[in-house]
Design a protein around this motif. Structure first.
Motif, PDB file in Angstrom:
ATOM      1  N   TYR A 284      45.945  13.066  38.601  1.00 23.41           N
ATOM      2  CA  TYR A 284      46.799  13.612  39.914  1.00 23.41           C
ATOM      3  C   TYR A 284      47.837  14.634  39.399  1.00 23.41           C
ATOM      4  O   TYR A 284      48.864  14.380  38.450  1.00 23.41           O
ATOM      5  CB  TYR A 284      47.482  12.296  40.648  1.00 23.41           C
ATOM      6  N   ASN A 286      50.835  17.670  40.334  1.00 19.37           N
ATOM      7  CA  ASN A 286      51.608  18.027  41.478  1.00 19.37           C
ATOM      8  C   ASN A 286      51.236  19.621  41.965  1.00 19.37           C
ATOM      9  O   ASN A 286      51.334  20.513  41.113  1.00 19.37           O
ATOM     10  CB  ASN A 286      53.189  17.993  40.782  1.00 19.37           C
ATOM     11  N   THR A 371      45.954  14.204  48.388  1.00 22.97           N
ATOM     12  CA  THR A 371      46.735  13.242  48.805  1.00 22.97           C
ATOM     13  C   THR A 371      48.124  13.088  48.737  1.00 22.97           C
ATOM     14  O   THR A 371      48.500  14.166  48.233  1.00 22.97           O
ATOM     15  CB  THR A 371      46.186  11.838  47.977  1.00 22.97           C
ATOM     16  N   THR A 372      48.812  12.226  49.369  1.00 15.47           N
ATOM     17  CA  THR A 372      50.381  12.178  49.154  1.00 15.47           C
ATOM     18  C   THR A 372      50.805  12.200  47.723  1.00 15.47           C
ATOM     19  O   THR A 372      52.059  12.599  47.525  1.00 15.47           O
ATOM     20  CB  THR A 372      50.838  10.987  49.979  1.00 15.47           C
ATOM     21  N   GLN A 373      49.769  11.787  46.788  1.00 16.38           N
ATOM     22  CA  GLN A 373      50.222  11.408  45.240  1.00 16.38           C
ATOM     23  C   GLN A 373      49.747  12.833  44.652  1.00 16.38           C
ATOM     24  O   GLN A 373      50.250  13.000  43.387  1.00 16.38           O
ATOM     25  CB  GLN A 373      49.444  10.480  44.701  1.00 16.38           C
ATOM     26  N   MET A 414      51.375  13.947  38.383  1.00 14.72           N
ATOM     27  CA  MET A 414      52.341  12.971  39.253  1.00 14.72           C
ATOM     28  C   MET A 414      52.389  11.772  38.801  1.00 14.72           C
ATOM     29  O   MET A 414      51.618  11.106  38.184  1.00 14.72           O
ATOM     30  CB  MET A 414      51.604  13.044  40.502  1.00 14.72           C
ATOM     31  N   GLN A 415      53.648  11.023  38.832  1.00 14.40           N
ATOM     32  CA  GLN A 415      53.790   9.793  38.508  1.00 14.40           C
ATOM     33  C   GLN A 415      55.126   9.502  39.202  1.00 14.40           C
ATOM     34  O   GLN A 415      55.986   9.911  39.967  1.00 14.40           O
ATOM     35  CB  GLN A 415      54.045   9.523  37.025  1.00 14.40           C
ATOM     36  N   ILE A 416      55.356   8.053  39.444  1.00 14.21           N
ATOM     37  CA  ILE A 416      56.463   7.673  40.153  1.00 14.21           C
ATOM     38  C   ILE A 416      57.816   7.754  39.696  1.00 14.21           C
ATOM     39  O   ILE A 416      57.729   7.706  38.161  1.00 14.21           O
ATOM     40  CB  ILE A 416      56.208   5.991  40.082  1.00 14.21           C
ATOM     41  N   LYS A 420      60.324  16.100  42.739  1.00 13.92           N
ATOM     42  CA  LYS A 420      59.273  16.848  43.523  1.00 13.92           C
ATOM     43  C   LYS A 420      59.643  18.405  43.318  1.00 13.92           C
ATOM     44  O   LYS A 420      60.774  18.632  43.110  1.00 13.92           O
ATOM     45  CB  LYS A 420      59.525  16.526  44.880  1.00 13.92           C
TER      46      LYS A 420
END
Length: 420
Positions: A284, A286, A371-373, A414-416, A420
């Motif tokens: 995923y 950004n 997606t949102t991710q 992307m990662q937690i 952003k």
């Protein structure tokens, strides 16, 4: 042959008479009758037992000479299922039936009772022989390694055993109590619904076993996955009512056999047999890190061997295309190279050049729905080794490289907790 039978009957009758007169002359009259019957029964049972042992030894010894399962698999299957023992038992009971009159001709009530017992025993021995015949068929197909026919026989034999026990019970009751079979069977119409309810799983298991065997969709030993139960492992046994699956964590899961017909099941055995296994996994990104490539970016990325020729040809093509475009200095006008697009091409070339990836199977790098991710970029290909630990190593090597290589393209994974 008839003379031999007559001699045997005369011999047994002579011994029976000697027992009869000996007990009559030496035992009190109130115990004489009981003792006569007991001693005659012991005599007959002893002779039948000795004959059974003798013939069993002879038959099994003869069969052992044909014990080569490669040359005589049928005889091997018969021997392992012990059908010969049932045949010997049947012969011994047949002898007992003919000898009863010679031994108990002086005791008609005892004769009638023992004749009843011999008849019932004969029925159950015949039933056991039929069940063992089904086992012999199964053993034969085990030797031939025909697992689909084994499953069909499992379903048939288990069903035959269950309904056979029911039929034998009816026959036994008819013999013991002298009831006509039609009387009992006629009354079954009133309880048909109850029988269907009681044998529901049996009937479903039987149908499933036949379906699986004829469709050849799976067999014992296959590697399957059942998403409904989160089960993944190898089928260790398929019986009439239950199916056992040995999971990869060495635990055993048991599900109803009819679930093989009603539940989604993924059979992944073909991956094991072809020694390939699918890789289908995404990274995923950004979307805020996506950008058009500048000339400086392109020159820097040309140092990456896998995409050097691609960038050289693509930049020449785009340069020629822009010659006829108004406001060609504006970067958004016309086609442009992007870091995510060039990385997608790089990832494609990377798996095409990976020796651990099956080059004859499908290979692609594609974008999925945002997606949102972030934007998922999926790698779809097949590893050359289906063994679990080797497959995981191959997959990890591919994604380790691509995730680190993405930094060269100024892409952000992307990662937690990532800003952003």
């Amino acid at each position: 042959m008839k003379d031999e039978l007559l001699d045997t009957k005369d011999f047994l009758q002579d011994i029976s008479d000697k027992i009869h007169y000996f007990v009559r002359d030496n035992v009190p009259s109130d115990l004489a009758l009981t003792l006569q019957i007991v001693l005659k029964f012991i005599l007959l049972a002893g002779i039948v037992y000795l004959l059974d042992i003798l013939f069993k030894f002879l038959v099994n010894t003869i069969i052992k000479f044909f014990f080569d399962k490669e040359k005589y698999p049928i005889l091997k299957s018969i021997y392992d299922s012990r059908i010969t023992n049932s045949v010997v038992h049947l012969g011994a009971l047949n002898f007992a039936g003919h000898a009863l009159l010679s031994v108990f001709y002086r005791h008609p009530k005892s004769f009638a009772f023992l004749e009843l017992i011999v008849n019932v025993a004969t029925i159950f021995v015949i039933a056991g022989m039929l069940f063992r015949a089904l086992t012999a068929f199964r053993n034969y197909f085990v030797l031939k390694q025909d697992y689909y026919k084994i499953m069909a026989l499992n379903a048939i034999s288990e069903t035959v055993k269950i309904f056979g026990i029911f039929v034998l019970t009816v026959i036994g009751i008819c013999i013991v109590f002298g009831i006509k079979g039609g009387t009992i069977l006629g009354s079954l119409g009133a309880i048909t619904a109850v029988l269907v309810l009681v044998f529901r799983d049996t009937i479903l298991g039987f149908v499933t076993g036949l379906h699986v065997a004829t469709s050849k969709s799976m067999k014992v030993g296959d590697w399957i996955s059942i998403p409904k139960y989160s089960i993944e492992g190898n089928i260790s046994d398929i019986s009439l009512l239950t199916t056992k699956i040995t999971n990869f964590d060495k635990t055993v899961s048991t599900i109803p056999t009819y679930d093989l017909l009603t539940t989604e099941i993924k059979n992944m055995q073909i991956m094991s047999e072809s020694n390939t296994r699918r890789i289908k996994k995404s990274i995923y990104f950004n979307i805020n890190s996506f950008k058009f490539l500048t000339d400086e970016d392109i020159e820097r990325l040309k140092q990456i061997n896998l995409i050097a020729d691609y960038l050289e040809g693509k930049t020449a093509e785009l340069r020629k295309e822009k010659e006829n475009i108004k406001h060609k200095d504006k970067v958004v006008n016309g086609n442009q190279l992007t870091n995510i697009g060039v990385f997608r091409y790089y990832a494609q070339k990377y798996i095409e050049n990976d020796p651990d990836v099956n080059q004859e199977a499908a290979m692609m790098v594609r974008q999925l729905d945002i997606t949102t991710q972030g934007l998922p970029m999926e790698i779809y290909c097949f590893a050359n080794d289906s063994k679990w630990e080797h497959f995981e190593q191959i997959q990890a090597d591919i994604f380790d490289h691509l995730m680190v290589a993405s930094k060269e393209f100024d892409l952000q994974i992307m990662q937690i907790g990532l800003p952003k």
